[in-house]
Design a protein around this motif. Structure first.
Motif, PDB file in Angstrom:
ATOM      1  N   ILE A 259      48.334  39.986  57.895  1.00 40.59           N
ATOM      2  CA  ILE A 259      47.381  41.088  57.952  1.00 40.59           C
ATOM      3  C   ILE A 259      46.723  41.234  56.585  1.00 40.59           C
ATOM      4  N   LEU A 260      45.401  41.230  56.565  1.00 37.39           N
ATOM      5  CA  LEU A 260      44.682  41.513  55.327  1.00 37.39           C
ATOM      6  C   LEU A 260      44.813  43.009  55.070  1.00 37.39           C
ATOM      7  N   HIS A 261      45.563  43.358  54.035  1.00 35.51           N
ATOM      8  CA  HIS A 261      45.843  44.757  53.715  1.00 35.51           C
ATOM      9  C   HIS A 261      44.696  45.398  52.938  1.00 35.51           C
ATOM     10  N   SER A 262      44.245  44.718  51.870  1.00 33.39           N
ATOM     11  CA  SER A 262      43.182  45.311  51.054  1.00 33.39           C
ATOM     12  C   SER A 262      42.500  44.270  50.189  1.00 33.39           C
ATOM     13  N   VAL A 263      41.309  44.654  49.772  1.00 31.02           N
ATOM     14  CA  VAL A 263      40.542  43.916  48.774  1.00 31.02           C
ATOM     15  C   VAL A 263      40.248  44.915  47.671  1.00 31.02           C
ATOM     16  N   LYS A 264      40.624  44.564  46.449  1.00 25.63           N
ATOM     17  CA  LYS A 264      40.325  45.409  45.294  1.00 25.63           C
ATOM     18  C   LYS A 264      39.439  44.602  44.362  1.00 25.63           C
ATOM     19  N   LEU A 265      38.303  45.174  43.995  1.00 24.68           N
ATOM     20  CA  LEU A 265      37.323  44.478  43.175  1.00 24.68           C
ATOM     21  C   LEU A 265      37.039  45.289  41.922  1.00 24.68           C
ATOM     22  N   PHE A 266      37.307  44.678  40.775  1.00 23.41           N
ATOM     23  CA  PHE A 266      36.977  45.278  39.484  1.00 23.41           C
ATOM     24  C   PHE A 266      35.619  44.740  39.050  1.00 23.41           C
ATOM     25  N   GLU A 267      34.683  45.666  38.841  1.00 19.88           N
ATOM     26  CA  GLU A 267      33.373  45.298  38.305  1.00 19.88           C
ATOM     27  C   GLU A 267      33.445  45.251  36.773  1.00 19.88           C
ATOM     28  N   THR A 268      34.170  46.202  36.210  1.00 19.30           N
ATOM     29  CA  THR A 268      34.439  46.239  34.775  1.00 19.30           C
ATOM     30  C   THR A 268      35.919  46.583  34.628  1.00 19.30           C
ATOM     31  N   GLU A 269      36.415  46.586  33.417  1.00 17.13           N
ATOM     32  CA  GLU A 269      37.828  46.940  33.233  1.00 17.13           C
ATOM     33  C   GLU A 269      38.093  48.403  33.589  1.00 17.13           C
ATOM     34  N   ASN A 270      37.046  49.213  33.637  1.00 18.99           N
ATOM     35  CA  ASN A 270      37.212  50.631  33.939  1.00 18.99           C
ATOM     36  C   ASN A 270      36.807  51.029  35.359  1.00 18.99           C
ATOM     37  N   ASN A 271      36.084  50.162  36.065  1.00 16.27           N
ATOM     38  CA  ASN A 271      35.541  50.519  37.375  1.00 16.27           C
ATOM     39  C   ASN A 271      35.993  49.528  38.438  1.00 16.27           C
ATOM     40  N   SER A 272      36.604  50.056  39.480  1.00 16.55           N
ATOM     41  CA  SER A 272      37.020  49.200  40.585  1.00 16.55           C
ATOM     42  C   SER A 272      36.866  49.931  41.908  1.00 16.55           C
ATOM     43  N   VAL A 273      36.889  49.143  42.977  1.00 16.75           N
ATOM     44  CA  VAL A 273      36.805  49.638  44.342  1.00 16.75           C
ATOM     45  C   VAL A 273      37.928  48.975  45.121  1.00 16.75           C
ATOM     46  N   GLU A 274      38.562  49.730  46.009  1.00 15.94           N
ATOM     47  CA  GLU A 274      39.567  49.140  46.880  1.00 15.94           C
ATOM     48  C   GLU A 274      39.207  49.490  48.318  1.00 15.94           C
ATOM     49  N   TYR A 275      39.205  48.460  49.169  1.00 17.59           N
ATOM     50  CA  TYR A 275      38.828  48.642  50.567  1.00 17.59           C
ATOM     51  C   TYR A 275      39.947  48.153  51.472  1.00 17.59           C
ATOM     52  N   PHE A 276      40.305  48.975  52.456  1.00 23.13           N
ATOM     53  CA  PHE A 276      41.405  48.692  53.366  1.00 23.13           C
ATOM     54  C   PHE A 276      40.946  48.355  54.780  1.00 23.13           C
ATOM     55  N   GLY A 277      39.665  48.167  54.972  1.00 17.91           N
ATOM     56  CA  GLY A 277      39.169  47.759  56.268  1.00 17.91           C
ATOM     57  C   GLY A 277      39.028  48.866  57.281  1.00 17.91           C
ATOM     58  N   GLN A 278      38.992  50.110  56.862  1.00 15.34           N
ATOM     59  CA  GLN A 278      38.867  51.216  57.809  1.00 15.34           C
ATOM     60  C   GLN A 278      37.508  51.855  57.704  1.00 15.34           C
TER      61      GLN A 278
END
Length: 146
Positions: free
Chosen positions: A127-146
């Motif tokens: 199961i793909l649980h999440s994708v976490k993407l850091f754009e900078t060392e201070n800014n990130s997004v995490e997506y769980f597919g919902q």
């Protein structure tokens, strides 16, 4: 988690990858001034780039024969084939098929990466649980597919 009186333990594994890419945040129907007001320097007409860090987490049961949730080499291959190979050293707005016609914000990129990867992990029985993407060392997004 308790299932029919038996404890079921899902194990999460995460793979980190990196890619460099350029993008621009803008809406074509807006004036340059409107774009700059909303998106600031991210609407630079000459683009700008980031050194992204991507964390892909899958979950599942441990295979008693291998001790793996998933072979990490296969996980790496899937991520490289369907995401890194398409994004690395590219212009996200112009060169990336799965981003065509979409806003190239980190939020949307993370969401689209999730959608690119999910069917390939589903085929492998994890199961793909999440994708976490850091754009900078201070800014990130995490997506769980919902």
């Amino acid at each position: 988690m308790l299932f029919c009186g038996i404890f079921v333990v899902m194990v999460h594994i995460t793979r980190r990858e990196r890619f460099c890419a350029a993008h621009k945040l803008y809406r074509e129907e807006w004036t340059p001034e409107q774009n700059e007001e909303v998106f600031g320097y991210c609407s630079n007409p000459n683009w700008h780039g980031h050194n992204y860090e991507l964390y892909v987490t899958v979950k599942g049961d441990i295979n008693p024969q291998t001790g793996f949730v998933m072979d990490i080499k296969i996980m790496k291959e899937i991520i490289h084939t369907y995401v890194i190979g398409k994004l690395d050293h590219k212009n996200i707005n112009l060169d990336v098929d799965f981003m065509a016609g979409k806003m190239a914000s980190t939020e949307v990129i993370a969401q689209e990466i999730f959608h690119q990867l999910k069917p390939h992990f589903d085929q492998r029985g994890v199961i793909l649980h999440s994708v976490k993407l850091f754009e900078t060392e201070n800014n990130s997004v995490e997506y769980f597919g919902q």
